[in-house]
Enzyme design. Structure first.
Site, PDB file in Angstrom:
ATOM      1  N   GLY A 121       0.830  -1.192   0.000  1.00  0.00           N
ATOM      2  CA  GLY A 121       0.000   0.000   0.000  1.00  0.00           C
ATOM      3  C   GLY A 121       0.868   1.246   0.000  1.00  0.00           C
ATOM      4  N   CYS A 122       0.289   2.364  -0.404  1.00  0.00           N
ATOM      5  CA  CYS A 122       1.080   3.596  -0.534  1.00  0.00           C
ATOM      6  C   CYS A 122       1.534   4.093   0.839  1.00  0.00           C
ATOM      7  CB  CYS A 122       0.297   4.661  -1.288  1.00  0.00           C
ATOM      8  SG  CYS A 122      -1.375   4.969  -0.681  1.00  0.00           S
ATOM      9  N   TYR A 123       0.625   4.117   1.808  1.00  0.00           N
ATOM     10  CA  TYR A 123       1.028   4.545   3.154  1.00  0.00           C
ATOM     11  C   TYR A 123       2.076   3.603   3.753  1.00  0.00           C
ATOM     12  CZ  TYR A 123      -2.880   7.939   3.622  1.00  0.00           C
ATOM     13  OH  TYR A 123      -3.736   8.999   3.497  1.00  0.00           O
ATOM     14  N   THR A 167       4.240   1.851   2.309  1.00  0.00           N
ATOM     15  CA  THR A 167       5.530   2.093   1.655  1.00  0.00           C
ATOM     16  C   THR A 167       6.276   3.200   2.386  1.00  0.00           C
ATOM     17  OG1 THR A 167       4.749   1.381  -0.522  1.00  0.00           O
ATOM     18  CG2 THR A 167       6.619   2.902  -0.472  1.00  0.00           C
TER      19      THR A 167
END
Lengths: 342, 342, 342, 342
Positions: free
Chosen positions: C145-147, C149
């Site tokens: 997920g972006c968060y 990461t």
């Protein structure tokens, strides 16, 4: 004795802005709030900034709900105002923020809106020649479109003074609230932030005939308007860059003098000093208009740039200002004159 | 009889916001405007949105210029207020938007500001326990910092009720106006638009001891604050995300009840209904504060998020609200309660 | 010989970003593009920036459409990847940008996603300890997920080195593209511009268990994460402010040394020099990550701030980087290392 | 064998963008970086996004520093390029991003820039008639201004085809990076976010004679240009709305056909399908241009709207594209064709 006001379409941006202004209007008491698809919802959910009205519940937009008020603000989709207004009675002040009663040219209406023309009401842009007088005591008001507000204030003095050829070119940038709360992909924050784009290029925007009407009235002849609206990465504000070929012999000083005279008694319209430029941020949330004029000798054109807040002076502020005039209240009552800058 | 007010530092963002509010304050008449580096300039050039004061010329910030007013607002760089205040006389209400008189701990002042401590004035955040009473009739007011306004309103109830461990973690996003009008490369529009960045990470921000002071007073013990400010791509607004380990046994309902009770009589502080979240846009240009609380059972922490406008409630609005209280005027006079959304 | 790649979900932001990167990837040839609700539409209409693919027509997301490619990127709603992957055959590299195969804890999956757990694939964050090796030659990749990461890159070194207590507090700001192209009122440009707001406060965000998993693995004990996501007025970018109590005796130099060592061989992760701060604008559109660390002695906490582009390193860039590793291509091939600033 | 390139003015926005592009140009090796006021500083401090060059130290802009390169990019203030170019030798490719060598009309140069005319170099807008051929093998290139890039690509086909009257009206919105990194109050983030404003209204902008030159060359007669630039709340991008009276008999299909033909072989210029509109976000960070045309029958005008990234196609991308042509490299080498949207 307070004026009792209802707002139809209270869940949209125009309706919300009317309520923001009425919340601090010393002579108005807010009554019924309506909104069809949102009927039954609390306003606090739909318009979380309107704290003083958070617990109000929206009703269906019916004549029954709107009856019994001194003023009814209509912030409805185009074409719905006539039916409501008819039922409200002649004694009620109906202030229509929709387009239905703005145009006097039935053919233009038909062409751009595709429905039969409903009529023409006194026009809620008091700074135009003759407009203020027509509003006094009126019980019906057609609030101008947001773009025509900016463009008419920018170009009417030049046309009224015979300084401009009857072919206007207007490019205007608007904040996204001008497009309303509709859930369309191109209005998503991800799409609009950091990006500018035009729309309705080539003459199709429905505000065009309204500009033509106002400028032609001032010029005493038909003025064509080439209008290109653009969407800017901001929530509010219109910056309208308006130009026309200058009539031969027009000088920069004369141009400036015409605008100074036109607005010298207007508290909401400011012709900026030379060297200063309008900015939509300066009029953010206010009923004020900033104008600047220039003469381009090389290109032979006069340019007038105007900045307004599309939701305030361009919609709700114009509506409240016109209401004040119609009811005999001080014209500026409850209207912020100072933009929320920076 | 109008209250006559002077504004020292009228060319900056804080001074401009004070003037925006005073322009529609029914009991205040604006007198002298001063600003050192801009003395001699017309306000219309420096603050183009302040149309009603466009022709005012800024004077040097001297006691002579500020004398003869009932209220003097100081929006000066830190360290300059004490000298001015000393000369103004005890009968004049001096409202200091700088930091000079906010801290009671002389050592903390010395450490974070590097100059001798000037003293402590009644604190202009009336919603804190005991603060309102201290403002009544006072002729000296220390307006809180913008971050401490948001953070204190967010966490004081939890600490006062004994719900939180004394180690607070605060991450706050501010609009760029919080950094003032200084010409620094990282504040250029090109740098801030589309970008978020932190600054002063690791405990160095000067607002930290003010938060420690307010939270410790509420807790009755020293509360440490880990504070990380971040710069957001917007002009105004602070969103403060504040958390602390919940004391054992703290329940979500109890937490909510504590906040409901703390602010039930406060017209400018709204605890949002469950499921709604504060947004800085909702309080833009207003004196309002939006709060929401949550309990994270997994992490064992209570989280309180607060939204304020750093220039209004966080500076100028807090100043005017406190002035109203000090002078015995209605507390909300001249203060917008509704944010300019969208 | 070119690698032939298909993209399922090509009309969304993640799918579009994958295509933007593949357009300049020297070893990849773009094959089938699919998208259910938009099947039959030209990509030029749905993703007007993807000029090189403007005339491609989206197909339905079926196994038939996706078959016959060397790589299939899945940018589908959560829960749809397993069925597709099962049919594609073990020889095809399937890179899943959804959440389905990120979590090893079936219970955590069930709790946050509400469906049966599909399994766990090699994790596409090669900078984590051990992750790169697991990707080499793999034919299944779960893109983080972006968060997670941002947060994992920010906190894993501290936990791996035993510097932090196992209770992390994370407040992260994301650009609106993180919420996808869904037509929701709070994602309209008018709502997000000039405004910050939190969401999912109190532990509910689905990326939380992924952070817990990564930090716990590094710490060798369960790490709790208090995670508050906020929506910032920008299209792209995540700024994650991460902190934890420092273990007794942790020094600022040691902290810095740990991060220098952790990322000294990583081309996409930069520990900024002291005094410089990460900014999402600096990594805009790139696969780069900027980190800065600080120790707050007063509060006893270490703070790590990380900036990534949620769509590039946080999604599509991480996917392409992992693909490169899996296929034995140079890891940075086709990946912009320099953000589009200003 | 790599081309060795130096960049003079590497600390500004134009210089930084040249470096961003060169960082992924497969045939270029970056040599000396210079910048007068910043000489001695590390690039990592001045341009934190340029990670691959973070440790480079800026030198003074001297001939000695720039000597020994195959290509020298000049991103210097107007008037400084001639002296540098003279010393560099005829064999070195000098690509000037300043205005010095753009105008062939010495009188127009003198009037708008106030210094003696330095000469005229091959013009770095290869999509204009004849321009590409003049660049092949050239060792001097004058990169166009950002506005003239957008406006010329938008209007030259209409003038070349004889469709438009020789009086063009252009209103263009630019991102703030177009104004450079200068520390001016009106460029602060607090001033530009949420606000649009014009500048240089009435014919004063220095890019006007360059537009006149290009359009006149296409028309075979003098074309006047009324140009109004506006500053938009975004970092990058130009949206140029260009119009002129249509010559009698011009039809919408003919207009469209002219543009289709003009750009059918141009890989960086896209005439959008009918109904689609250019957006600066679509070309963000890329060398691409999006155009749309319309005929307003009521107003008798043709309107062409163009979107470019002012820093990429409008400056650094145009420079690299022209360098590629001059050196016989593939024209698109190292140039992103896909904008970083959303």
């Amino acid at each position: 004795m307070a004026v009792r006001a209802a707002v139809a379409g209270a869940s949209g941006y125009a309706g919300g802005e009317i309520l923001r202004l009425l919340a601090s209007h010393p002579e108005v008491e807010v009554g019924a709030l309506t909104g069809n698809s949102n009927a039954g919802s609390r306003l606090g959910v739909l318009q979380p900034h309107l704290t003083p009205f958070a617990d109000r519940v929206l009703e269906e937009t019916t004549v029954a709900a709107l009856a019994g008020h001194d003023v009814v603000f209509l912030a409805l989709p185009h074409g719905q105002s006539a039916a409501v207004a008819r039922e409200l009675g002649e004694g009620v002040l109906v202030v229509d923020c929709g387009a239905d009663f703005r145009l006097s040219d039935a053919q233009a209406w038909q062409r751009f809106y595709g429905t039969p023309h409903a009529g023409t009401w006194p026009y809620g842009l008091p700074e135009l020649p003759g407009a203020r007088a027509a509003l006094v005591g009126s019980r019906r008001i057609a609030v101008p479109g947001c773009y025509p507000t900016a463009v008419s204030l920018a170009l009417v003095p030049a046309y009224a003074a015979g300084l401009a050829e009857p072919e206007a070119v207007v490019v205007a940038a608007t904040g996204t609230s001008g497009a309303g709360k509709a859930l369309k992909p191109h209005l998503l924050g991800s799409e609009v932030m950091g990006s500018m784009s035009p729309y309705g290029v080539g003459g199709g925007h429905r505000h065009t005939p309204e500009m033509v009407q106002n400028l032609s009235a001032a010029a005493g002849e038909r003025v064509s308007v080439s209008f290109t609206p653009t969407l800017a990465p901001m929530s509010r504000g219109i910056l309208a860059t308006c130009s026309a070929r200058a009539r031969p012999g027009t000088g920069a000083e004369e141009l400036r003098a015409v605008y100074e005279k036109a607005y010298q008694d207007e508290q909401f319209v400011t012709l900026l000093p030379e060297g200063a430029w309008p900015a939509t941020g300066h009029v953010h949330g206010s009923n004020s208009v900033q104008l600047q004029v220039a003469l381009d000798a090389d290109a032979g054109r006069l340019i007038v740039v105007g900045a307004v807040d599309n939701l305030t002076k361009g919609t709700a502020g114009g509506a409240v200002q016109s209401m004040n005039i119609a009811l005999g209240l001080p014209e500026a009552l409850g209207l912020p004159a100072v933009g929320t800058a920076p």
